[in-house]
Design a protein around this motif. Sequence first.
Motif, short mmCIF file in Angstrom:
data_model
loop_
_atom_site.label_atom_id
_atom_site.label_comp_id
_atom_site.label_asym_id
_atom_site.label_seq_id
_atom_site.Cartn_x
_atom_site.Cartn_y
_atom_site.Cartn_z
N SER A 255 1.45 4.90 1.31
CA SER A 255 1.37 6.27 0.80
C SER A 255 0.98 6.33 -0.67
O SER A 255 0.75 7.39 -1.21
N ASP A 256 0.91 5.18 -1.32
CA ASP A 256 0.72 5.21 -2.75
C ASP A 256 -0.42 4.27 -3.18
O ASP A 256 -1.46 4.70 -3.67
N ASP B 83 6.82 -2.99 -0.45
CA ASP B 83 7.44 -1.97 0.40
C ASP B 83 6.33 -1.24 1.16
O ASP B 83 5.37 -0.76 0.56
N GLN C 244 -8.37 10.03 2.53
CA GLN C 244 -7.09 9.41 2.17
C GLN C 244 -7.11 7.88 2.29
O GLN C 244 -6.64 7.17 1.43
N TRP C 245 -7.67 7.39 3.41
CA TRP C 245 -7.63 5.94 3.64
C TRP C 245 -8.89 5.23 3.16
O TRP C 245 -9.13 4.09 3.48
N THR D 15 6.09 1.62 2.69
CA THR D 15 5.83 3.02 2.39
C THR D 15 5.03 3.15 1.10
O THR D 15 4.10 3.95 1.00
N THR D 16 5.41 2.35 0.10
CA THR D 16 4.68 2.39 -1.16
C THR D 16 3.22 1.99 -0.93
O THR D 16 2.30 2.61 -1.45
N PRO E 285 -4.07 4.75 -0.95
CA PRO E 285 -4.84 5.95 -1.27
C PRO E 285 -5.34 5.97 -2.72
O PRO E 285 -6.37 6.56 -3.01
#
Lengths: 525, 310
Positions: free
Chosen positions: A411-412, A405, A447-448, A407-408, A415
């Motif tokens: 954002s998860d 996914d 973050q990235w 988004t996972t 990071p």
Amino acid sequence: MKLRGWKVLTTSMALTLLLTACSGGSKEPGTENTSSNGENPASDRGNEVVVGLSSDPQSWDPIDTFLLDWSTVATSVFEGLVERTLDLELKPGLAESWEYLDDSTLEFKLRQGVVFHNGEPFNADAVKFTFDRLLGDEGKKGPQYSNYASIESVEVVDEFTVLMHLKSPDPVLLTKLAGYGAVIVPPKYVQENSDDHFNNNPVGTGPFKMVEYKRDQQSVLEKNEDYWKEGLPKLDKVTFKIIPEASTRLAELQTGKIDIMKRVEVAQADTVKSTDFLELIEVGAPTVYSLRFDTAEEPLGDVRVRQAINYAIDKEAIIEEILGGFGRPISTYQSDLSFGNNPDLEPYPYDVEKAKELLAEAGVAEGTTLEVYIPGNNGTFKELTQAVAFYLEEVGLKLNINSVDSTTLISDLVPNGEAGDMYYQGWGGWTLDYDNTAYLMYHEGEQWNPSFKDEKVEELLAAQRATVDQDEREAIFMELTELLYELAPEVNLYQSVDLYAANDRVENFQPPHEDRMRLEEVSIK
Amino acid sequence: MLAYVIRRLLHTVLVVFVISLIIFFSIRLTGDPVSVMFSAGEPSKEAIAEVRSNLGLDKPLPVQYGIFLKGMLTFDFGESFRSGMPVGTLIVEKLWATIALALGGIVVAILIAFPVGILSAVKRGSGVDFFGRIFSLIGISFPNFWLGIMLILVFAVNLQWLPSSGFESFKHLILPSITLGMILSGILARLVRSSMLEVLNQQYISTAKSKGISEWAVIIKHAFRNALLPTITFLGLQFGSLLGGTVIVEQVFSWPGVGRLIIDAINQRDYPVIQGGVIFLAVTMVLVNLIVDLSYSLIDPRIRAGRGSK
């Protein structure tokens, strides 16, 4: 009798469907060319243009958003002190001129006689209000605040002069002032109405004013009769329709329901080209794609392995075969539009022998498996990753592709450094300055950047931020790009090319590089 | 009857509570709304922390759940992270489009499936029956994504009879309704056929026929009405789930429905919208179920809801 009628109807319906199934089965949706006779179905629409977009930004408040589709519409409604043209040049917008009084003070002379769509005057108070709001509690609720963290405060000198006090020099401040969170909003209107009201009924100084907004359906814009640019805009009305599905957007374009289509897919390019009254327009975008390495773990902690992978992949073939040629090779993780791009660097050549050599030197065993994480909803990137897997197999590396996914992933997993040995990375630096990209991707702890560390890189990143002298910065970037090229924290794949399609009746339409559509010069034939 | 309805409504409260627990904790397992919000721009750690605390996401999970539960008691599901709009407003905005499409789909399904199903049953084993069964099979196996695009190509692009997308007029409703209705009609036609067959074999049908009543009068008045019961259950439940939105049809026809709202919210991890949306779906489903049960007594006077339903 009635039932007989039904029988006939159902029979014929089923037959129609079967027939279309047979005739359309092998083709891409939308490839039938309907108007080869050149009859333009949109020819009797008046002095207005309808644009088809894929998604709705949901809120028009500039401090709430960071969506590209927001800027596509909002560029017509709002303006900043500085204007970034379609050719990406900076020129005076709501400010007539600016000057650095010292390293941390910027003076703006404002344009006089400009009014907001609701009749409020544009002046120094409006500028101060906008930045107080952006940098205050209201702005801290949204994603825009941190982009302008270098601004300390805005001071009103007189009605048409403001001073911007800076906490630290910000070499990319001016380009940031041209859009998103820094566009100027009307103080009285924002204060007197509720938050929700401003979200849904934006008011700015731009060439068009929004007269209707139906969430997830359409936004209707009308000409701003009092616009400060002489003789502009040329159109009376612009409608932005939200049509998420690309095949449907194309159908609307073919039937003349829309005039301009954003996000044409590669598979649709030929249909557009073969329709007489349509034109396909391509434009280089700032978005770049790569597979990023997890440098904290072996074997990719070894720079030779990272370089080997760069040599092992034929990027040009991938661009040609999978992207239909709609992509450009890149040497570092930035586009050719970016300030700091190094034109002297050539992308790693395709060299299988060299790759094998480096892998042997690094002692990587034949058949070593690498985990790669990609977003499951991106068909093109999946295909591309499969091609990468094929190339790596040639040099003895196995790729295990994990589709997850998106988004996972973003954002998860990324990071937290849990996205395997290699993972999808797509990014378009909004300031079109390498600072934005390089800092976020290679500065420790961002973050990235869960894993990459290099002292020299840190040093150069800090050095270019400490000065506003652009020549000096460019020299630093040249050194930085060469260094990153050698260190190869990722395998750079391509810079994307955005495809737009427009009906012939639209004149003077130049597609934006970075989604900020400008329609004030557009007219109807 | 009234006691029955009240008991069912109390069940609803329990269902909603359990669902609120599941949805609240499961959407927090993967992904992070604030990181998504910052997936462009310059996401400094401090900025992310600031936004997180402003959205109340830094509080312990049980506290956040308590706030959610408390809001739910007053039908306040909070504000969307993305648009800043109250969740209730967002759902209501989409509700008309969703209801219109659900009704449209059901009507098309009925118009296609009832004649096909009845004819197949009456002319069992004939060419008509064969064709009817093939039709059902096609209906069931059509991917509605593909069907939608084909309908657009034929009726919007080639023939230019109908608009291909948007929620504006009755004309705009036709193609999405057909897409949705076609899929439903496949299953529905089979259901009508089998219930009709069952009824047609009953003795009272032969009796009616032997009394000299015309064949079609027997089929419609005597057989069909009795065969309707399972069909109503099916349609009622389908309608309930259609109110939850039909993501693919909404996507293809740019239909501003509840399905897209929830899917977009899931992709963005817009917690308040996901929570509010799912609770809305649960309540809708339970209520539709109740209405279906109650409607039995209208169709078949012998059934009295509540009596013997223990």
